[in-house]
Scaffold this active site. Structure first.
Site, PDB file in Angstrom:
ATOM      1  N   LEU A   1      -5.947  -5.736  -9.793  1.00  0.00           N
ATOM      2  CA  LEU A   1      -5.746  -5.162  -8.470  1.00  0.00           C
ATOM      3  C   LEU A   1      -5.708  -3.635  -8.528  1.00  0.00           C
ATOM      4  CD1 LEU A   1      -5.008  -5.572  -5.499  1.00  0.00           C
ATOM      5  CD2 LEU A   1      -2.618  -5.613  -6.216  1.00  0.00           C
ATOM      6  N   ASP A   2      -6.495  -2.980  -7.716  1.00  0.00           N
ATOM      7  CA  ASP A   2      -6.477  -1.522  -7.581  1.00  0.00           C
ATOM      8  C   ASP A   2      -6.865  -0.805  -8.870  1.00  0.00           C
ATOM      9  OD1 ASP A   2      -5.564  -2.047  -5.038  1.00  0.00           O
ATOM     10  OD2 ASP A   2      -3.476  -1.638  -5.509  1.00  0.00           O
TER      11      ASP A   2
END
Lengths: 282, 282, 282, 282
Positions: A226-227
Site C-alpha cells: 500500500l502506498d
C-alpha cells in the site's frame, strides 16, 4: 502528400556502448523520421530510451522493425513499439468527485489522451455526475461481500471493457495483491499526501496533527505494498496554522486532481518507465 | 520630535470573549500606538496574539503595563513583553558550510536580526570561513569523549556567551534530552528533508531510493524526540530521475539555507508561538 | 586503470535526417563513451545537441574529431568541442552584496564551476567582503568620467584577466553596445524582476505600485537592448499587500541570488544554447 | 440551543488610533462573538478590517449595529455589514471550456460559495456543457452587431438575473467603460499571463516569443483600462524551450482555472478590499 502516422519506440535494459547509434541507424536506414528522442542511463548502468518517429500511414511493418532492432542486442533489452493513440481506461471511484470531475471534463473536450470506457464505484454517489457525460457507471457495493467477493465482482465488470489502465480516482479501498496482479504496472492511484509522508488513512488529519507547513499529493503505480508503488509525479501547496485538517483536505483536492491528470498524461503518452520501484519520466 | 521605541507584546492562552478589546483598550488608554496586530484563535479555543506597538523611548514602564494587561485575565493566559531588538545566538555546525555561509553573509550585512556570538563545531573544517568574519570559533571534538562529556564541554562554552537561541546550522549529532532541557524551545534545527518524510540519517539517499519527485527541507524547534519538534517552515524543490542522491543533496542545500534563514527571521522577530507541538506563525 | 577526461560536444544548426546517428556513430567508432546525450529539434527545424563523453586522458585529438564530425554535414551546422572544466570569470558589482556573497561562498567551497579572477565595481562598498576571500577587487568609479571613459577603464582592467564570462552580479549601470560587443553572449545579468514585467529601474517599486501577488528574478544574457537578452532561468516568490516595496526587494534578493547561481551553473557547464533571442537549456 | 448566524463586518478608511478597540468594544458590549478578525494598516495610513462574528439567528439589528459602530468615527470610514452567504453570479464565456468546467463542477458539488444564475456567451460552443448542469445558457452573438448593441443585449439579459458579480471565465472580448460602469468592482476576469507581462492578446504566443521560463495567470477586477485592474491572485508554472506556444496555452489552462477559482473564493467570502488599484486580501 502522404499521410503520416506517429509511433513510439520504448527500450530499456542494461546499457551497452552504441545503443543510440544502433537504434537511430536502423530508423535512418528505413527512412523513418525521428520527431523526439529521449534517453537516459542511470548511474548503475540501466539504459532507457523513448523515440517518437513517423512513418507513412499503414506502411510500417512493426514486427520487422522490432526484429531488426533486436539484432545484436542483448536479450535483456526490452523493446516495445506502440502506435501513438488513446489508451482505454476504466476509473474506480468512491464518493469524492474532484478527480473524477476533472477527468470527465478533460475527456469531454478530448484532452485526456484516453477513452473512459466506464466508471466503477463502491457507492452510487457519483452516478449523477457520470451520467451527465454519457459514460457507463457500475455501482458495485462492498457491503455484505467479502473483500474477495467484491473484487471478483469488479473484475467481472472490468472484463467487459478490457481496459489498458485502471485509474483509482480517489478509490478509497485497498486492493489485494490478487487483484493488482491482473493489472501489473497498469493501475494508477492518487494518494492525498506527499508520500512517503503520511501513508495510510486520513493523511490530512495526520498532516494537521504534525503541523506541517506544506501539503501534497502523489500519483503512483499500485503494487502490493500500500502506498509504496513507483511515484510518477507529486506536487505541493503551502498551508499554515490557520488551516484545519478539513481546510487542508479542501486545498489538497486541487493538488490531487492536477497531479493525477499530469501523471495520466505522462503514462498515456508512454513517457513513464518503471525500474527498481522508481520511475524514469521523459 | 520624540524618539520612538518598538515593543512586541505576546499573549497566548485559552480564548475568552473580549480579549482583543481588553488589550487594545489598555494600549489605547496609555496612548501607545499599535503598528501591527495579529491574532488567531484555534478551533479548540486557544488564543494567540502578537501586537507590535511603539512608545516614546525610555517612557514605557513594562512591568506596569503587564500588570494592567493581566488584570481580569485568566491566570492561564501567558503574557510577554519584548523590546524589538536583535537576539543573541550561537551557531552549532559540523562540516557543511552552506547554512553557515548564508548566515555569516547576512550577519556581516546586518540582515539577520541577531548577533552571532560564536560558532561551535565538532570539527575544525569551518574555522577558516568563520575567521573571515571575525567571530569566535570553538572546536570541540567529540572524539575520545562520551556523549555526555562532549555535551558538557559544549555547555561550558555556551555558558560564556549565554545565548538566547542555539541554531543548529547542519550540526550532525543528536542532542540528548539533558542538553535540550537547557534551551527549551530555543534550539532551532534545519533538517534536510520534508519532514515527516525521511526522518533520521541520510534523507537524500532515502529520498532517492524511494524515487520521490520533490525534495524539501524543514526548520523546526528541537525537542526530545529526534526530528519530531514543532515545524517552523518548510520548502521544496522538484527533482527527477536524473538526479542522484548527491545531486539531491546539492540542490537541497539551497533549500536548506533559505528555509533556515526564513525560520530564524520569524523566530527572532518573535513571530512564532508553540502549542501542542505545532507552531502558530504570524 | 586509465585516467579519463570528460569532453562536451555542442552542435546546433538546421535539422537534417540522421544527425544523431551520424554523431553517435563517429564517437562509437572512436571508442569514445557517451555519458549523457541531450538533443532537441525546435518546431521550426533547428537542431541542438549536447553530448558529454569521455576519453583516455590526453588521448583525444580534438581537431581530428571535429573534422570527422563535420564531414557530410551542412556548413550551417555549428560544432564546438570543450573540455569539461571551470570557466574563468570576472564579476561586476555595484553596492549590493547578496549575489556577490552567494558566489564568493560557493567559490570558496569549489561549488561554482568557475574561477573568479577578479571583482570590478563602480563603488568601493564591497571591497571588505571581497578581500575576505583573497580575490582582487578593482574600484573603478564612474564619477567624473563619461560613460565611454568609464567603460574603457573597465575594459583595460578586464584585459588583464581575459575572462571567458562577465557576470553582472547586481551591476547597476547600463552597458553600451560598444562594450557588450566585446563579450557577445558572454555577459550574464541578474534582473530583479520577472521579465518582461518591470523592465528598467526600480522593478520592486513598480511591482508594489502595480499590486502584483508574485515577484521574481530573471537571469539573462546581455545584448544591446536593455533587459531584452535571452532568458536563461527565472524564479518567483509570493508576496501580498503587507509587503512594502522594500520588503519585496529584501525577499527578492533571495530569489535573485539563487536564480543567478543556477544560471551560472548551467552556462558554465555548457548547457545553454542561444537561438533567436531564446535559450535552449539542457 | 440557539441557532447562530454568521456576519461579516468590513471597514476601511484613514487609520485613527483605537479603531480596533472601538469596533471590538461595540461587538463585545452587544454580546456578539468574534470568530475571526483581520486588520491591516498600509504604510500610508489606510486601515482595513474584516471581522467575522456570529449572532443568534434573526437577532441582529444590522442598521442599529452600523449606526453604533459609526459613532465617533471619521465619515471617511467605510463600513459594510454582510450576512455570510452565497453570492449570485453570472458567467461570461467565449469558446474555452476549462474555467467554465471547473466552476460548474464546483458549483454542482456546492463548493463555489456562489449560485451560478446563468452563463452568457458570444458563441454557442459551450451550450452542451452548460446544459449538463441545468443552468440557463444565453447565446448572444456579437456578429452583425456594433459593440454597443452587443453589450446592450448582454445587459438586457443580465437584468433578468441581477447578479452581484460577473465572472469573465475566458470571455475574450474587451468590455467598454460604459458596460464596466454598471458593475463597478464587481467584474472578475482571468487573464492568461502573469500580468503586467504580456497584456493584450495572445499572451502565450508573446511568452513563447520572449522565451520566458515561467508562465502565469492573473485574476483581477476589471476596470476601464484593459488588463490594468486590481490584481486578486496570481500563480505560475515552469516551462522550458521544448514547450511551444500551444503547449504553454495547454499548461496555462490548469493555472488559469485554479487562479480564477481561488480569486472567486476570496471575493465571494468578502476577503478582498480594493484601494488605489491594489487589493488587500485577508
Amino acid at each position: 502528400m502522404t499521410d503520416l502516422t506517429k509511433h513510439i519506440l520504448l527500450m530499456d535494459g542494461p546499457d551497452q556502448k552504441g545503443l543510440i547509434y544502433h537504434v537511430t541507424g536502423v530508423l535512418f536506414r528505413q527512412g523513418l523520421n525521428i520527431i523526439h528522442n529521449d534517453e537516459y542511463v542511470s548511474p548503475n548502468g540501466q539504459f532507457f530510451m523513448r523515440t517518437e518517429f513517423e512513418s507513412a500511414t499503414n506502411q510500417l511493418d512493426g514486427p520487422a522493425l522490432l526484429s531488426q532492432l533486436s539484432e545484436n542486442l542483448s536479450p535483456d533489452i526490452n523493446l516495445r513499439l506502440n502506435p501513438k493513440k488513446k489508451k482505454n481506461v476504466v476509473l474506480l471511484v468512491t464518493k469524492e468527485h474532484h478527480c473524477l470531475g476533472e477527468l470527465l471534463i478533460r475527456y469531454a473536450f478530448d484532452e485526456l489522451d484516453a477513452d473512459i470506457l466506464a466508471v466503477v464505484s463502491n457507492y452510487n454517489h457519483l452516478q449523477p455526475l457520470v451520467s451527465k457525460f454519457g459514460i457507463p457507471f457500475h455501482y458495485i457495493s462492498h457491503e455484505h461481500k467479502t473483500r474477495d467477493e467484491h473484487e471478483e465482482a469488479i473484475l467481472r465488470t472490468l472484463a467487459i471493457y478490457d481496459p489498458e489502465y485502471l485509474v483509482l480516482a480517489k478509490y478509497m479501498r485497498v486492493l489485494t495483491p490478487g487483484f493488482v496482479r491482473h493489472f501489473s504496472n497498469r493501475i494508477i492511484n492518487i494518494h492525498h499526501s506527499f508520500l512517503p509522508a503520511f501513508v495510510g488513512a486520513s493523511p490530512y488529519r495526520q498532516a494537521h496533527e504534525r503541523g506541517v507547513k506544506i501539503i501534497g499529493a502523489t500519483a503512483h503505480f499500485v503494487n502490493n505494498d500500500l502506498d509504496e508503488g513507483p511515484i510518477i509525479t507529486q506536487d505541493v501547496k503551502e498551508v499554515d496554522h490557520r488551516h484545519t485538517a478539513n481546510d487542508m483536505a479542501t486545498m489538497g483536492r486541487d493538488v490531487e486532481k492536477l497531479v493525477l491528470s499530469k501523471a495520466l498524461k505522462l503514462v498515456f503518452d508512454d513517457r513513464v518507465f518503471i525500474h527498481n520501484n522508481r520511475t524514469v519520466v521523459f
